[in-house]
Every structure is written in structure tokens, then in C-alpha cells.
Write a protein that holds these residues in place. Structure first.
Motif, short mmCIF file in Angstrom:
data_model
loop_
_atom_site.label_atom_id
_atom_site.label_comp_id
_atom_site.label_asym_id
_atom_site.label_seq_id
_atom_site.Cartn_x
_atom_site.Cartn_y
_atom_site.Cartn_z
N ARG A 209 0.89 -1.27 0.13
CA ARG A 209 -0.15 0.09 -0.09
C ARG A 209 0.92 1.40 -0.08
NH1 ARG A 209 -5.36 -1.53 2.62
NH2 ARG A 209 -6.00 0.58 2.39
N ALA A 210 2.08 1.12 0.00
CA ALA A 210 3.11 2.05 0.35
C ALA A 210 3.79 3.02 -0.86
CB ALA A 210 4.28 1.99 1.14
N ALA A 211 3.49 2.24 -2.13
CA ALA A 211 4.36 2.68 -3.23
C ALA A 211 3.79 4.06 -3.55
CB ALA A 211 3.92 1.77 -4.42
N SER A 212 2.57 4.45 -3.99
CA SER A 212 2.12 5.58 -4.02
C SER A 212 2.27 6.92 -3.04
CB SER A 212 0.48 5.53 -4.37
OG SER A 212 -0.03 5.38 -3.14
N LEU A 213 2.41 6.49 -1.71
CA LEU A 213 2.62 7.31 -0.87
C LEU A 213 4.13 7.59 -0.65
CD1 LEU A 213 0.77 5.71 2.35
CD2 LEU A 213 0.10 7.24 0.69
N ILE A 214 5.00 6.70 -1.03
CA ILE A 214 6.47 7.03 -1.29
C ILE A 214 6.64 7.95 -2.42
CG2 ILE A 214 8.70 5.92 -2.08
CD1 ILE A 214 8.00 3.26 -0.39
N LEU A 215 6.20 7.91 -3.50
CA LEU A 215 6.29 8.70 -4.55
C LEU A 215 5.79 10.17 -4.04
CD1 LEU A 215 6.81 9.41 -7.43
CD2 LEU A 215 4.75 8.66 -8.19
N TRP A 216 4.68 10.33 -3.30
CA TRP A 216 4.31 11.58 -2.89
C TRP A 216 5.17 12.13 -2.05
CZ3 TRP A 216 -1.63 12.11 -0.86
CH2 TRP A 216 -1.86 13.52 -0.50
N LEU A 217 5.89 11.26 -1.14
CA LEU A 217 6.74 11.68 -0.06
C LEU A 217 8.15 12.47 -0.87
CD1 LEU A 217 7.98 11.93 2.90
CD2 LEU A 217 8.79 9.67 2.56
N GLN A 218 8.56 11.58 -1.99
CA GLN A 218 9.64 11.95 -2.82
C GLN A 218 9.31 13.43 -3.59
OE1 GLN A 218 9.95 8.60 -5.37
NE2 GLN A 218 11.40 7.61 -3.99
N LEU A 219 8.02 13.55 -3.85
CA LEU A 219 7.66 14.82 -4.57
C LEU A 219 7.77 16.15 -3.67
CD1 LEU A 219 4.67 13.39 -6.67
CD2 LEU A 219 6.72 14.76 -7.42
N ILE A 220 7.54 15.76 -2.41
CA ILE A 220 7.46 16.93 -1.60
C ILE A 220 9.13 17.14 -0.97
CG2 ILE A 220 5.10 16.96 -1.06
CD1 ILE A 220 5.70 15.90 1.71
N GLU A 221 9.66 16.06 -0.77
CA GLU A 221 11.06 16.12 -0.39
C GLU A 221 12.25 16.57 -1.62
OE1 GLU A 221 11.71 13.23 3.44
OE2 GLU A 221 11.78 12.57 1.37
N SER A 222 12.04 16.00 -2.74
CA SER A 222 12.97 16.43 -3.94
C SER A 222 12.02 16.68 -5.14
CB SER A 222 13.83 15.11 -3.99
OG SER A 222 14.42 14.56 -2.94
N PRO A 223 11.20 17.71 -5.21
CA PRO A 223 10.34 17.90 -6.21
C PRO A 223 10.92 17.87 -7.49
CG PRO A 223 10.64 19.94 -4.87
CD PRO A 223 11.32 18.68 -4.05
N LYS A 224 12.10 18.60 -7.66
CA LYS A 224 12.62 19.03 -9.07
C LYS A 224 12.80 17.60 -9.77
CE LYS A 224 16.19 21.38 -11.58
NZ LYS A 224 17.31 22.46 -11.59
N SER A 225 13.73 16.67 -8.96
CA SER A 225 14.12 15.36 -9.64
C SER A 225 13.31 14.38 -9.81
CB SER A 225 15.36 14.77 -8.70
OG SER A 225 14.94 14.56 -7.46
N THR A 226 12.03 14.26 -9.08
CA THR A 226 10.85 13.66 -9.07
C THR A 226 10.10 14.01 -10.16
OG1 THR A 226 10.85 13.25 -6.69
CG2 THR A 226 9.16 12.43 -7.58
N LEU A 227 9.82 15.24 -10.21
CA LEU A 227 9.06 15.47 -11.46
C LEU A 227 9.70 15.48 -12.49
CD1 LEU A 227 7.56 18.89 -9.71
CD2 LEU A 227 6.46 16.97 -10.63
N THR A 228 10.91 15.67 -12.74
CA THR A 228 11.56 15.30 -13.95
C THR A 228 11.63 13.85 -14.41
OG1 THR A 228 13.30 16.99 -13.33
CG2 THR A 228 14.01 15.57 -15.11
N THR A 229 11.56 13.06 -13.58
CA THR A 229 11.31 11.73 -13.78
C THR A 229 10.01 11.25 -14.35
OG1 THR A 229 13.14 10.83 -12.01
CG2 THR A 229 11.46 9.33 -12.79
N LEU A 230 8.96 11.92 -13.70
CA LEU A 230 7.49 11.69 -14.01
C LEU A 230 7.12 12.20 -15.64
CD1 LEU A 230 5.71 12.50 -10.81
CD2 LEU A 230 6.10 10.49 -11.85
N ALA A 231 7.98 13.37 -15.82
CA ALA A 231 7.84 14.11 -16.98
C ALA A 231 8.35 13.34 -18.19
CB ALA A 231 8.56 15.65 -17.09
#
Length: 648
Positions: A209-231
Motif C-alpha cells: 500500500r506504500a508505493a504511491s505514498l513513497i512517490l508522494w513523499l519524494q515529490l515534496i522532499e525532492s520535487p525537481k528530480s521527481t517531477l523530472t522523472t515523471l515528465a
């Protein structure tokens, strides 16, 4: 001079004009004994017997309570519990027992005296005591409804006090902390934008149940790198709230990077029109906060359904920064009536009319607010070259009622505590005594507090009763000699020093902020020490910043340094006093900007209001000394980057 009734006070009666620093007072014999006894309690020193005068002193019970707290810290016992219980019963609901009760309940819980603790902790709201109450119920077998109560406490998006550990362990043991509840709590921490807490909570969520939550956490801790990956991987699933949270954080901290990623995020296959609108809104606001030239185009791209109050305000600010008064006019005209009717936006609408249709067309609009006693009213008056109208209407002054109030036992205690510099206790007594009284009585209490030198409480009461027009009572001028000496030392005008004191501490000498800024001028100890060395003044201790004779010269010296740093630009200097030079460095314009537009674009709401209020105070303090107030137009020349020498 009115002599107010007071049975006994820490300091003997003082006579001074309302707007003067109270004359030095000599402690009464009982007050001297009280203060000495309190000091012995703090230092754990032996004590002589109390004199009859001390026992009759109106705040003697505070000494008794302090002694009980000291004994509780050293030698708790059943005998002491009984003494404390009797004291609290005798002072049920009174401020004098609050700190003692909290410390006693904590001690009872630590000693697991649930038979004493539980009946007396039913109304406790402190998180640790709430957890103690839950632990006590568990320990005594009172488990009916315990699970629901414990889960309500556990589910809050905040770290649990250690006192909750036994109950949380019980919930786990009984399988009550289900995967769904663990996930819900983690989501609450993520939604609260608390990554540190969220990381702790997400770690407890089962992996499936944690995968989407971990991604959310990464988005607020490291937004630039995580958003770059999602883009780069648009098929990667991401929850909407997580995507918006990460992109909002990036927009607010790095608008350029957010802009570079926005097209890819808008084209994601899961980007619905609603999601695209929220992304565009977040980007436009980030552009405006950073004063970027693309902000106007970004706001134009925000869909109408995503235009809320924040967008309505900040798109006008962005247009002001760009000096695009056509946009200012259009966007102020499209504000909803409650927003458009605020003096702030009425002023800027008038400025836009003046810029697009000429001063004559704008004059009636400026005239509608030029008589207001506030920052925008003064700016409008400057546009019309009118005198400032402070609308001074003193509230009634009823000496008879003030004498009656001064004889109230609660206010007697409040006065004595205030004079003994036990201000938190004084405020508690003051509020308890006045809580059920009407506006007319509170207005007289404001007069009373001002005559005691308790200016902050006087001003607070006037605000509570909507008595804004008593400018003399709201703008006292204490610490006159100290301020005059500080002004002579630093060349910072006395009215400016008073204005900073009023805004920073509301005249409270012992004020402490959450950041540990201290005293009347709210200086951080490290800053105060550095300033003292540069000015060859004694380096203050942390507590010596509570002494006006120490705090005021240091605060004025720091203000002098900021004025030098920013080429004597008052608005920049005040913003730096509040938010720090690092923040102000980010807000400097590449080209000169009208000062009112620069102030309006300060991205920190607190700092923007701080600068505006201090300018209002400077005007009021000048009027209170019967001087012609300075014009804001003269205090606020166009803002520009200071050169290396400190000049504009």
C-alpha cells in the motif's frame, strides 16, 4: 493626577503622564520580600519564615504554588499530593493553580498514581496528559471506548508523545492499527506537507500500500528530480494530490525549473482539465512570488475555474511589478465586491485609473480612501496632496469606574504580577477578571492598564472592543530617555524606534518569539551579540535583552546598519529587520520600482504587513508628539539595488 485604588502592588504607586515613561518606583516592603522569596525558590535556597506582611500580599499564593512545584520536583509524596490537592481545590479554576496542576498531573502519571490522576485529568488538553489519561485507563482496565479514543488521538497528523506508547502498543497487539488506518494517517501527514513526519508514518504502511505514498513523499522532499522523472515517464502513475503538492513546492522555490517541466506535465495522459488548471495556477503563483516576467502570461493561462482569491490578488501584484497598469485596471475591475472594496485594492484600482486615464479621473477614487487612518489611506492622501486624517476620537475616560476596577481582587493580582514582571501570570489573571465584562468596562480597563504602564494589554482591549480611534491610548511613548539616547547614538529617529517596538513586541519587555528573538526590539541573541561588538557596547546575555536599556540601543544600532546597507531605503531596511537580509536580496528589483509596488510584491504576507504597519506607526507617533507627520511619499522613494557603498 488621578490616584487609582490598589490594595497592594509589587511596586508602590507611580505618577506619570499617559505618554511618558512611568517614573521609577520603589518596591514596597512586602514586594521586596516576595521577590526575594521567589528568587530563593528558583535557586533552591533556604528560606526564612514568612512575615505577616508577606502572607497578606495579594499574590502570596503564587509564592506558595512556586514552593509546591519545587517540592514536587524534588520529593513527591502522598503527603505532598494531599497538600497540593487541597491548594488546587481552594483555588479551583483560578490562574494561580494552572502551572501547579499541570506539573502535579505529570508527576502523578509518572508515579502511576492513577487513582489520583484519572479523576483530576478529565479536562486535560495537553497532548502528553491526554496520552497519560489513555495510559491510565488501560492500566486500570477501563477499556470501554478506549480503542475509539486512542485511535482518535493516534490518527492526528502529528508525532505521538512518548506517553502514548503503552496505548499504541495495546492497539497494535489487538490488531486495531489496520493497514487502512496506517495509510490514512500517512496520507494526513503528507497532505499537511510535513515530510519529516510523513516519512515516519509511511515507513509503517505495508509495502503493497506504500508505493504511491513513497512517490508522494519524494515529490515534496525532492520535487525537481521527481517531477523530472515523471515528465520523462508520463505513463508512471501518480496521485493527483501528490503531483500538485510537488509541483506547487517546486513552483514556490524554483519557478524557472517548474516552468521548464510544466508542458510535459500538462501533456501527461492522466492530466485531466482539472489537474491542468491546478498546475497552471501553481505555476502562475510561483512566477508572481519570484517576480518573474512571465507571470502575466502564466496568469492569463489559468482557467477561470481556478481563479480564486489568491490568484486574483497576486495577478494584480504581478501586473504592478511589470508596471502594466492596463492589466491592473482589468483585474481589479474583475475582483468580487468583498475583495475589491478593501482599501488595498481600491488604492491600486485608483492608481491604475491614474496611469491609464490621468490624475483627474483617479482623484475621486483616491478621495474615497484618503481619509482612512492606514497605509493605503496615507498613500491616497499623498496622491491628492492632502493632510493625513487620523480620525482621533478618544474613548470615554471614567475615573470612578476605573477605581472600582482597580479594587477588583483579580485585577489587584494582575497589577502586582505585572509589576513583579510575572507577565504571563498577570495576563491570565487579567483575562480571567475581564472575560465576562462588557465593552464599556473593558474600555475603562484599557485606561487603567495604560496608567499602570501595561500598554500592550490596553491596546489589546481597545482592539477587542473595536475602539480603533483612540489614537493617544493606542500610541503611548514610553522609554523616552532610553529611546532618546539610542537615537542620539545611532541617528535612527525616535519615532522609528518606537514604531519597531510597537510592532515587534507591543511594548512587552519580556517578549520571546518562537525563533527566540527577545525583548522590546525582538533581537536574536546571536544578532544582538554581533551588533554589540561592532558598536563597542557590552555584549548582552540572553536575558539581558529583556532590559530596555540594553535592548533598545542594540535594536536601533541594528536598524542603523540595515539603513546603511540599503542606502537608507526605509522599506528595504524594515523588510530585512523582519525577514532577514537574505530574503531581501531575493526581492531586489533589477530596475528601480515604485516603493508602493515593491512593498505590495513582498511575497511573505507577514513581512508585507510588517512594513506597512510600521509606516502607519511612524505617522501616528509623529502626530502624538504634535509634529507634522512625515509623508509616505517622502519616506518611500523608488526602490533600487544599493551600490557597494550602501547608496541607492
Amino acid at each position: 493626577m488621578l490616584m487609582l485604588v490598589l490594595a497592594s502592588a509589587c511596586l508602590v504607586a507611580r505618577a506619570a503622564p499617559d505618554n511618558a515613561t512611568p517614573a521609577p518606583a520603589q518596591p514596597s516592603a512586602a514586594a521586596t520580600e516576595f521577590m526575594a522569596a521567589m528568587q530563593r525558590v528558583r535557586m533552591n535556597l533556604p528560606e526564612p519564615p514568612d512575615s505577616p506582611a508577606l502572607k497578606a500580599y495579594p499574590i502570596y499564593d503564587y509564592l506558595v504554588a512556586a514552593r509546591l512545584r519545587r517540592e514536587l520536583g524534588f520529593t513527591p509524596s502522598e503527603e505532598l499530593d494531599a497538600i497540593i490537592d487541597a491548594f488546587l481545590r481552594a483555588h479551583d479554576g483560578q490562574p494561580v493553580g494552572r502551572s501547579l496542576k499541570h506539573q502535579w498531573l505529570t508527576s502523578l502519571a509518572e508515579r502511576r498514581r492513577w487513582d489520583w490522576f484519572l479523576p483530576r485529568a478529565e479536562d486535560a488538553t495537553d497532548p502528553a496528559l491526554v496520552c497519560d489519561r489513555l495510559a491510565g485507563r488501560l492500566a486500570t482496565g477501563d477499556t470501554e471506548h478506549l480503542a475509539a479514543d486512542a485511535l482518535a488521538r493516534w490518527s492526528l497528523p502529528q508525532r505521538e508523545p512518548i506517553e502514548c506508547a503503552p496505548v499504541v502498543a495495546w492497539l497494535r497487539l489487538n490488531g486495531l492499527l489496520t493497514p487502512a488506518l496506517l495509510e490514512t494517517r500517512a496520507r494526513a501527514a503528507l497532505a499537511a506537507d510535513n515530510p519529516t513526519l510523513a516519512r515516519e508514518f509511511v515507513a509503517e504502511v505495508p509495502a503493497e500500500r506504500a508505493a504511491s505514498l513513497i512517490l508522494w513523499l519524494q515529490l515534496i522532499e525532492s520535487p525537481k528530480s521527481t517531477l523530472t522523472t515523471l515528465a520523462a515517464a508520463p505513463q508512471t502513475p501518480v496521485e493527483t494530490e501528490a503531483l500538485i503538492a510537488g509541483f506547487t513546492r517546486l513552483s514556490n522555490t524554483d519557478a524557472a525549473s517548474a516552468g521548464a517541466l510544466l508542458p510535459s506535465l500538462l501533456s501527461r495522459p492522466d492530466a485531466t482539465p482539472a489537474v491542468r488548471g491546478r498546475l497552471q495556477r501553481a505555476f502562475a503563483l510561483g512566477e508572481a512570488y519570484a517576480r518573474q516576467p512571465g507571470a502575466l502570461a502564466a496568469f492569463d493561462a489559468v482557467p477561470a475555474e481556478n481563479v480564486d482569491t489568491q490568484v486574483q490578488e497576486w495577478r494584480v501584484r504581478a501586473a504592478l511589478w511589470a508596471a502594466n497598469y492596463g492589466k491592473v485596471l482589468d483585474w481589479t475591475q474583475h475582483m468580487p465586491v468583498p475583495l475589491a472594496s478593501q482599501p488595498r485594492w481600491r488604492y491600486w484600482h485608483a492608481r491604475a485609473v491614474a496611469a491609464t486615464s490621468g490624475p483627474e479621473a483617479a482623484a475621486p477614487l483616491f478621495a474615497q480612501i484618503a481619509g482612512l487612518r492606514d497605509y493605503y489611506g496615507y498613500l491616497a492622501a499623498d496622491r491628492l496632496r492632502q493632510h493625513y486624517d487620523l480620525n482621533i476620537h478618544p474613548v470615554p475616560d471614567d475615573p470612578t469606574l476605573q477605581n472600582t476596577l482597580a479594587a477588583d481582587p483579580g485585577l489587584i493580582r494582575a497589577h502586582a504580577l505585572f509589576d513583579c514582571e510575572m507577565t504571563d501570570d498577570a495576563v491570565a489573571e487579567w483575562n480571567a477578571a475581564l472575560q465576562s465584562m462588557g465593552a464599556a468596562v473593558k474600555i475603562q480597563a484599557a485606561h487603567l492598564a495604560s496608567r499602570w504602564g501595561w500598554y500592550g494589554e490596553a491596546i489589546t482591549l481597545l482592539a477587542q472592543t473595536d475602539s480603533w480611534d483612540d489614537v493617544p491610548l493606542r500610541y503611548p511613548r514610553p522609554f523616552g530617555a532610553i529611546i532618546a539616547q539610542a537615537s542620539s547614538l545611532t541617528q535612527v529617529p525616535p519615532d522609528w524606534i518606537l514604531a519597531i517596538i510597537r510592532q515587534e513586541s507591543l511594548y512587552r519587555k519580556d517578549a520571546v518569539s518562537r525563533a527566540d528573538a527577545r525583548g522590546l526590539m525582538q533581537m536574536l541573541p546571536a544578532t544582538a551579540g554581533a551588533v554589540a561588538k561592532r558598536w563597542h557596547l557590552p555584549v548582552p546575555s540572553r536575558d539581558s535583552l529583556f532590559d530596555p536599556a540594553v535592548a533598545i540601543p542594540l535594536g536601533a544600532a541594528y536598524m542603523h546598519e540595515l539603513l546603511d546597507r540599503y542606502g537608507h531605503q526605509l522599506d528595504l531596511s524594515l523588510a530585512a529587520y523582519n525577514a532577514g537580509p537574505v530574503s531581501v536580496a531575493r526581492w531586489l528589483p533589477a530596475q528601480p520600482v515604485d516603493a508602493d509596488a515593491w512593498i505590495e510584491n513582498i511575497p511573505y504576507t507577514e513581512t508585507r504587513a510588517y512594513v506597512q504597519h510600521i509606516l502607519e506607526h511612524i505617522v501616528a507617533f509623529a502626530v502624538m508628539r504634535d509634529a507634522e507627520p512625515p509623508r509616505l511619499s517622502s519616506l518611500l522613494p523608488p526602490v533600487q539595488i544599493p551600490d557597494a557603498s550602501g547608496g541607492p
